[in-house]
Design an enzyme around this catalytic site. Structure first.
Site, mmCIF file in Angstrom:
data_model
loop_
_atom_site.group_PDB
_atom_site.id
_atom_site.type_symbol
_atom_site.label_atom_id
_atom_site.label_comp_id
_atom_site.label_asym_id
_atom_site.label_seq_id
_atom_site.Cartn_x
_atom_site.Cartn_y
_atom_site.Cartn_z
ATOM 1 N N ASN A 69 1.032 -1.095 0.132
ATOM 2 C CA ASN A 69 0.409 -0.339 0.136
ATOM 3 C C ASN A 69 0.885 1.238 -0.061
ATOM 4 O OD1 ASN A 69 -2.108 2.111 0.667
ATOM 5 N ND2 ASN A 69 -2.103 1.130 2.740
ATOM 6 N N LYS B 233 -0.148 4.176 -0.225
ATOM 7 C CA LYS B 233 -0.930 5.493 0.093
ATOM 8 C C LYS B 233 -0.319 7.037 -0.175
ATOM 9 C CE LYS B 233 0.467 3.207 4.949
ATOM 10 N NZ LYS B 233 -0.091 3.674 6.119
ATOM 11 N N HIS C 275 -9.778 0.533 4.586
ATOM 12 C CA HIS C 275 -7.552 1.135 5.573
ATOM 13 C C HIS C 275 -8.599 1.698 6.859
ATOM 14 C CE1 HIS C 275 -4.603 2.528 6.202
ATOM 15 N NE2 HIS C 275 -3.829 1.016 5.220
ATOM 16 N N GLU D 272 -6.826 4.721 7.548
ATOM 17 C CA GLU D 272 -6.600 5.741 7.726
ATOM 18 C C GLU D 272 -8.669 6.331 7.239
ATOM 19 O OE1 GLU D 272 -3.173 5.235 5.713
ATOM 20 O OE2 GLU D 272 -1.680 4.702 7.598
ATOM 21 N N GLU E 51 -5.046 -5.243 10.748
ATOM 22 C CA GLU E 51 -3.935 -4.441 11.183
ATOM 23 C C GLU E 51 -4.769 -3.719 12.116
ATOM 24 O OE1 GLU E 51 -2.413 -2.947 6.397
ATOM 25 O OE2 GLU E 51 -3.964 -1.808 6.705
ATOM 26 N N GLY F 295 2.143 1.813 10.546
ATOM 27 C CA GLY F 295 3.410 3.473 10.907
ATOM 28 C C GLY F 295 3.570 3.797 11.668
ATOM 29 N N SER G 221 3.263 -2.125 10.692
ATOM 30 C CA SER G 221 5.066 -1.721 10.369
ATOM 31 C C SER G 221 5.442 -3.620 10.218
ATOM 32 C CB SER G 221 5.113 -1.754 11.623
ATOM 33 O OG SER G 221 5.035 -0.405 12.313
HETATM 34 C C1 PEP Z 1 -0.595 -0.152 6.075
HETATM 35 O O1 PEP Z 1 -0.733 0.849 5.461
HETATM 36 O O2 PEP Z 1 -1.398 -1.413 5.979
HETATM 37 C C2 PEP Z 1 0.844 -0.839 6.793
HETATM 38 C C3 PEP Z 1 0.404 -2.166 7.301
HETATM 39 O O3 PEP Z 1 1.537 1.009 6.981
HETATM 40 P P1 PEP Z 1 2.893 -0.088 7.189
HETATM 41 O O4 PEP Z 1 3.653 -1.214 7.366
HETATM 42 O O5 PEP Z 1 3.879 1.397 7.086
HETATM 43 O O6 PEP Z 1 2.245 -0.235 9.624
#
Ligand code: PEP
Length: 253
Positions: free
Chosen positions: A9, A11, A97, A99, A169, A175, A215
């Site tokens: 992703n 973003k 997601h 966000e 997630e 992040g 992460s």
């Molecule tokens: C994500 O955006 O779905 C995500 C898991 O981000 P990150 O790997 O940066 O934590």
């Protein structure tokens, strides 16, 4: 046997040139693995989806979008329909997601409508679910995951559900550099699979792919993937570097 699945992703990152370079680099690095031993999807910003589709054409790497609207066409200024994404060669789409849920304010019900609309338009939804830190601390992880799954998959038949991927997630891990431990991920993934068996049936639950996101990186991918109910990774930050993302794909394969 569930084929591992790694999705990147991006973003709101990259530009017209770097998106194509990143896509080409991943396709080169994952050649021989992508599509055969591991499903790989790149999920760029909307405006670069088409050029990324061209960049990875015939490489086994698929492309997804980060969001979609629930209607097929009409007076919905600023929105993008499932049919438009399908039309330009996009296969996957993220729905819900964190966000979008927590920054943009999407409701659980809207996310469910997006899953349904995506399937109707021939896209493969990746339904993202997961709890906030305060919800985990309050012992509400299972309740949140249950609510996200029940609203996100509302009204789906077993047949339609078989085209959906789930991404667990935990919001506190996205992040932040604070990855869930492999055991924490496994616990929730096992719970999710049990819930899918209750909501649909055991065969579907056994075949459903459940990705972990939060992460994930080249250093922890192998340990996460070693968990029996972790079928792949949804990767944010580490998907923006070719070498790191290719290492994650290799770990998953
Ligand atoms: C994500 O955006 O779905 C995500 C898991 O981000 P990150 O790997 O940066 O934590």
């Amino acid at each position: 046997m569930r084929k591992p699945f790694v999705a990147g992703n991006w973003k709101m990152n990259t530009d017209s040139r770097s998106s194509v370079e990143l896509a080409q680099g991943v396709a080169r690095g994952a050649s021989g693995l992508a599509g055969d031993r591991v499903s790989v999807a790149l999920i760029p910003p909307f405006v670069y989806v088409q050029s990324v589709v061209r960049a990875v054409s015939s490489t086994g790497v698929a492309v997804g979008a980060q969001d979609v609207y629930i209607e097929s066409k009409g007076a919905f200024t600023g929105e993008i329909s499932p049919a438009m994404l399908k039309d330009i060669g996009c296969n996957y789409v993220l729905c819900g997601h964190s966000e979008r849920r927590h920054v943009i304010g999407e409701s659980d019900e809207l996310v469910g409508k997006k899953v349904m609309a995506s399937l109707g338009g021939g896209l493969l939804p990746i339904l993202c679910i997961g709890e906030l830190l305060e919800e985990r601390d309050a012992g509400q992880t299972e309740a949140v995951v249950t609510r996200h799954l029940e609203t996100g998959l509302a009204g789906l038949s077993v047949d339609k559900m078989s085209a959906v991927t789930i991404a667990y997630e935990p919001v506190w891990a996205i992040g932040t550099g604070r990855t869930a431990t492999p055991q924490q991920a496994q616990e929730v993934h096992e719970f999710i699979r049990g819930l899918l068996a209750d909501m649909f049936d055991k065969k579907l639950a056994d075949e459903a792919r459940i990705l972990y996101g939060g992460s994930a990186n080249a250093g922890n991918a192998k340990d996460l993937m070693a968990q029996k109910d972790v079928d792949g990774l949804l990767v944010g930050g580490a998907s923006l570097k070719v070498d790191d993302f290719v290492k994650i794909i290799q770990a998953a394969a």
